[in-house]
Design an enzyme around this catalytic site. Structure first.
Site, short mmCIF file in Angstrom:
data_model
loop_
_atom_site.label_atom_id
_atom_site.label_comp_id
_atom_site.label_asym_id
_atom_site.label_seq_id
_atom_site.Cartn_x
_atom_site.Cartn_y
_atom_site.Cartn_z
CG HIS A 296 -0.19 -0.06 2.53
ND1 HIS A 296 0.23 1.05 3.22
CD2 HIS A 296 0.19 -1.12 3.27
CE1 HIS A 296 0.84 0.69 4.32
NE2 HIS A 296 0.84 -0.64 4.38
CG ASP A 297 -0.41 4.25 1.24
OD1 ASP A 297 -1.28 4.95 0.71
OD2 ASP A 297 -0.64 3.54 2.24
N GLY B 56 5.02 -1.02 2.80
CA GLY B 56 4.21 0.15 2.51
C GLY B 56 5.01 1.43 2.40
#
Length: 268
Positions: free
Chosen positions: A121-122, A139
């Site tokens: 994520h991200d 992340g």
């Protein structure tokens, strides 16, 4: 005309370009947009608020756009944006963003993700990146253009991998790696030097490479200045102002980050 295999499950709300090919047993969610020329070979899952550009190729058992592996983030509108001409090999996983950051994961163009590589994520990835088998980004990792990440290498959350950097296999990266740097040698390996082979293969002029090597020495070899002072001296040195490679390094080390810049071994 879109070619969708009868065993594929494609939500009626998905936005699929006319010439996309979706093979056997694929699943495409309602908030997915897939651009022209993209092919899902078979057994692929594309879910979440995922936008894929044109001419992407996704191999069996890849999972694209699934939820972040984050205990504090399971927002419904988190996004994944993928550019053009990427290849995702078998078992690759790419997750949407999270509200603990910018709510979006971004993948650029012409990247190659080999078997079981993972983008959490991200993360923000540029163009022409190679991630080898089982390479893993935690992340919030940022990877710049043309970086190479070797097999079984893990990158700690919030780290940055600079443009044209080369990370060898089975490395644990816990600090930022400068553009054109090279890291080899396993868990928490030091900076080994510059990715000279990659620079030469890219057709970079020798005089620019030699100048970059001098800048590397000014930045990392022991001196009576601390690291911040060496960075300032590098930025102010007129010998480097016309070298785009050195300017990439200066920009990178001056950019605020959660971690320090990975250093060579003392005396290396």
């Amino acid at each position: 005309m879109t070619n969708i295999h009868p065993t594929a499950i494609v939500d009626a709300k998905a936005d699929i370009a006319d010439d996309v090919q979706i093979g056997p047993y694929c699943t495409v969610g309602p908030n997915v947009k897939i651009g022209a020329g993209t092919r899902l070979i078979s057994h692929v899952v594309v879910d979440g608020h995922t936008t894929m550009g044109e001419r992407n190729l996704v191999y069996p058992f890849a999972a694209i756009g699934t939820l972040a592996q984050h205990k504090r983030s399971h927002v419904d509108d988190a996004k994944l944006v993928i550019g053009d001409d990427n290849t995702f090999r078998e078992h690759v996983t790419v997750h949407v963003g999270s509200e603990v950051d910018n709510n979006i994961t971004i993948v650029g163009n012409r990247n190659l993700f080999l078997v079981a590589s993972h983008i959490a994520h991200d993360c923000v990835l540029g163009d022409d990146i190679v991630m080898s088998n089982n390479a893993t980004l935690a992340g919030h990792v940022h990877v710049e253009d043309k970086a190479i990440i070797g097999g079984l290498t893990a990158v700690l959350q919030f780290c940055r991998i600079g443009k044209g950097a080369m990370i060898g296999g089975m490395c644990g990266i816990g600090q930022d790696v400068i553009p054109y740097g090279i890291v080899m040698g396993g868990y928490r390996a030091p900076l080994e030097g510059l990715n000279l082979v990659g620079l030469r293969r890219a057709g970079i002029e020798s005089k620019l490479i030699f100048n970059l090597q001098k800048a590397y020495e000014d930045l990392f070899l022991p001196s009576d200045k601390n690291f911040a002072e060496r960075v300032s001296a590098l930025a102010e040195n007129p010998a480097y102002k016309d070298n785009p490679l050195v300017q990439d390094v200066i920009r990178f080390v001056q950019n605020p980050s959660k971690y320090n810049i990975l250093q060579p071994k003392m005396g290396a």
